[in-house]
Write an enzyme that holds these catalytic residues in place. Structure first.
Site, PDB file in Angstrom:
ATOM      1  N   SER A 162       0.845  -1.194   0.000  1.00  0.00           N
ATOM      2  CA  SER A 162       0.000   0.000   0.000  1.00  0.00           C
ATOM      3  C   SER A 162       0.883   1.247   0.000  1.00  0.00           C
ATOM      4  CB  SER A 162      -0.871  -0.026   1.259  1.00  0.00           C
ATOM      5  OG  SER A 162      -1.523   1.205   1.425  1.00  0.00           O
ATOM      6  N   TYR A 175      -1.981  -0.387  10.437  1.00  0.00           N
ATOM      7  CA  TYR A 175      -2.123  -0.747   9.021  1.00  0.00           C
ATOM      8  C   TYR A 175      -0.880  -0.305   8.242  1.00  0.00           C
ATOM      9  CZ  TYR A 175      -4.462  -1.128   4.424  1.00  0.00           C
ATOM     10  OH  TYR A 175      -4.805  -1.456   3.129  1.00  0.00           O
TER      11      TYR A 175
HETATM   12  P1  NAD Z   1     -12.094  -5.651   0.681  1.00  0.00           P
HETATM   13  O1  NAD Z   1     -12.487  -5.404   2.095  1.00  0.00           O
HETATM   14  O2  NAD Z   1     -13.049  -5.303  -0.425  1.00  0.00           O
HETATM   15  O3  NAD Z   1     -11.637  -7.173   0.538  1.00  0.00           O
HETATM   16  C1  NAD Z   1     -10.897  -7.860   1.507  1.00  0.00           C
HETATM   17  C2  NAD Z   1     -11.382  -9.297   1.518  1.00  0.00           C
HETATM   18  O4  NAD Z   1     -10.566 -10.034   2.437  1.00  0.00           O
HETATM   19  C3  NAD Z   1     -12.845  -9.431   2.000  1.00  0.00           C
HETATM   20  O5  NAD Z   1     -13.592 -10.155   1.046  1.00  0.00           O
HETATM   21  C4  NAD Z   1     -12.719 -10.195   3.319  1.00  0.00           C
HETATM   22  O6  NAD Z   1     -13.787 -11.089   3.564  1.00  0.00           O
HETATM   23  C5  NAD Z   1     -11.408 -10.946   3.121  1.00  0.00           C
HETATM   24  N1  NAD Z   1     -10.808 -11.348   4.402  1.00  0.00           N
HETATM   25  C6  NAD Z   1     -10.734 -10.618   5.544  1.00  0.00           C
HETATM   26  N2  NAD Z   1     -10.157 -11.349   6.522  1.00  0.00           N
HETATM   27  C7  NAD Z   1      -9.843 -12.555   5.973  1.00  0.00           C
HETATM   28  C8  NAD Z   1      -9.230 -13.738   6.477  1.00  0.00           C
HETATM   29  N3  NAD Z   1      -8.823 -13.826   7.748  1.00  0.00           N
HETATM   30  N4  NAD Z   1      -9.073 -14.782   5.643  1.00  0.00           N
HETATM   31  C9  NAD Z   1      -9.493 -14.713   4.364  1.00  0.00           C
HETATM   32  N5  NAD Z   1     -10.099 -13.625   3.828  1.00  0.00           N
HETATM   33  C10 NAD Z   1     -10.264 -12.560   4.626  1.00  0.00           C
HETATM   34  O7  NAD Z   1     -10.700  -4.915   0.473  1.00  0.00           O
HETATM   35  P2  NAD Z   1      -9.958  -4.316  -0.789  1.00  0.00           P
HETATM   36  O8  NAD Z   1     -10.017  -2.853  -0.653  1.00  0.00           O
HETATM   37  O9  NAD Z   1     -10.387  -4.989  -2.035  1.00  0.00           O
HETATM   38  O10 NAD Z   1      -8.463  -4.725  -0.420  1.00  0.00           O
HETATM   39  C11 NAD Z   1      -7.765  -5.821  -0.944  1.00  0.00           C
HETATM   40  C12 NAD Z   1      -6.302  -5.639  -0.564  1.00  0.00           C
HETATM   41  O11 NAD Z   1      -5.820  -4.420  -1.117  1.00  0.00           O
HETATM   42  C13 NAD Z   1      -6.058  -5.541   0.942  1.00  0.00           C
HETATM   43  O12 NAD Z   1      -4.864  -6.186   1.257  1.00  0.00           O
HETATM   44  C14 NAD Z   1      -5.937  -4.040   1.176  1.00  0.00           C
HETATM   45  O13 NAD Z   1      -5.211  -3.781   2.330  1.00  0.00           O
HETATM   46  C15 NAD Z   1      -5.214  -3.647  -0.089  1.00  0.00           C
HETATM   47  N6  NAD Z   1      -5.280  -2.234  -0.478  1.00  0.00           N
HETATM   48  C16 NAD Z   1      -6.453  -1.600  -0.678  1.00  0.00           C
HETATM   49  C17 NAD Z   1      -6.431  -0.262  -1.093  1.00  0.00           C
HETATM   50  C18 NAD Z   1      -7.699   0.490  -1.344  1.00  0.00           C
HETATM   51  O14 NAD Z   1      -7.623   1.686  -1.679  1.00  0.00           O
HETATM   52  N7  NAD Z   1      -8.859  -0.127  -1.226  1.00  0.00           N
HETATM   53  C19 NAD Z   1      -5.231   0.398  -1.274  1.00  0.00           C
HETATM   54  C20 NAD Z   1      -4.043  -0.290  -1.053  1.00  0.00           C
HETATM   55  C21 NAD Z   1      -4.082  -1.610  -0.671  1.00  0.00           C
END
Ligand code: NAD
Length: 279
Positions: A162, A175
């Site tokens: 991130s 985080y």
């Molecule tokens: P999201 O919340 O839409 O998806 C995360 C998924 O992980 C969910 O479906 C959840 O059920 C699953 N999850 C949570 N705990 C779990 C566990 N213990 N075992 C298995 N699955 C589990 O999130 P997103 O925004 O699509 O993020 C995906 C990745 O991208 C994450 O690692 C997040 O930190 C990273 N990220 C997101 C952004 C952003 O702007 N949204 C930016 C940088 C990085």
């Protein structure tokens, strides 16, 4: 050079695949010919993407999986082996923050109202949850699924870091620290597996609107919050990214014919956020 990227018959395991980013990646891998295993704690959420993939003629299956349980991941690994064969590409996408590990204010100040959640009020269990989910939740699936990747041509891991891994964002120390640890682990794994044919890289997405940050970025009327406006001001391209805009970079890193010598990088996909000093 003109090249159509395809992952015909590659087995791609995606964790967090019920989420917006990884569900999108799973769908695109399936379109490119891969057999995709969608792992999520929330199997129903993963199944929604599987249904879409199958409707479009792709090959995919949803698995209920907890990235924090090695025992559970081992069971899922056996199922994936039976269903699709050994893993070629592992996308470690499960991750996220927790409100209990988030301060109310960007800066500490004297004489804040007593109800303010300050740095001193951050909950130990909440902090632990965030470190576990992001760091252990990347390490454990890697321990489990790389067993089937050893010595196989084209095998690779893609972690999800991130922007806050480079410079921490205000309010979210756990985080930020955990994502920084993921960038570090990416380099460690790249080195560790360099003699056995497994590459490891990461993407560092900028700001995308997804389920977990929607409430932070928009108020009840759908207007951007002050934090969202700050992000947009600091993103030179002046907008949020879309999950689809991560796909090209992930495909590049995953494709052995394009990235066979790319190992240990963390690729920012951020509309220029990490390049901008704000001045
Ligand atoms: P999201 O919340 O839409 O998806 C995360 C998924 O992980 C969910 O479906 C959840 O059920 C699953 N999850 C949570 N705990 C779990 C566990 N213990 N075992 C298995 N699955 C589990 O999130 P997103 O925004 O699509 O993020 C995906 C990745 O991208 C994450 O690692 C997040 O930190 C990273 N990220 C997101 C952004 C952003 O702007 N949204 C930016 C940088 C990085």
């Amino acid at each position: 050079m003109t090249k159509v990227i395809e992952f015909k018959d590659k087995v791609v395991v995606v964790t967090g695949a019920g989420g917006i980013i990884c569900g999108c990646l799973a769908k695109e891998f399936a379109k490119a010919g891969a057999k995709v295993a969608l792992l999520d704690l929330n199997e129903t959420a993963a199944q929604v993407f599987v249904d879409e993939i199958i409707k479009e003629g792709g090959v995919a299956k949803a698995y209920q999986a907890n990235v924090l349980s090695k025992e559970n991941l081992e069971e899922v690994r056996q199922q994936v082996l039976k269903d699709f064969g050994p893993t070629d590409i592992l996308i470690n996408g499960a991750g996220g923050n927790n409100p209990k590990a988030t301060t109310d204010n960007e800066f500490h100040e004297l004489n804040l109202p007593s109800e303010t959640k300050t740095f001193f009020d951050l909950d130990e269990a909440g902090i632990r949850f965030v470190f576990d989910l992001n760091y252990l939740g990347t390490l454990l699936p890697t321990q489990v699924f790389t067993q089937d990747m050893l010595g196989r041509t084209g095998a690779n891991i893609i972690n999800v870091s991130s922007m806050n891994a480079y410079t921490p964002l205000t309010k979210i120390p756990a985080y930020s620290g955990a994502k920084s640890a993921i960038s570090n682990l990416t380099q460690w794994l790249a080195v560790h597996f360099s003699k056995v044919g497994i590459r490891c890289n990461a993407i560092a997405p900028g700001f995308l609107v997804t389920n977990q940050n929607h409430a932070l970025l928009f108020d009840e009327t759908g207007q951007p919050t002050a934090r969202a406006n700050k992000i947009l001001t600091n993103t030179p391209m002046g907008r949020f990214g879309e999950a689809e805009e991560l796909v090209g970079s992930v495909f590049f890193l995953a494709d052995e014919s394009l990235a066979s010598f790319v190992n240990g990088v963390v690729l920012p996909i951020d509309g220029g956020f990490s390049a901008y000093s704000g001045v």
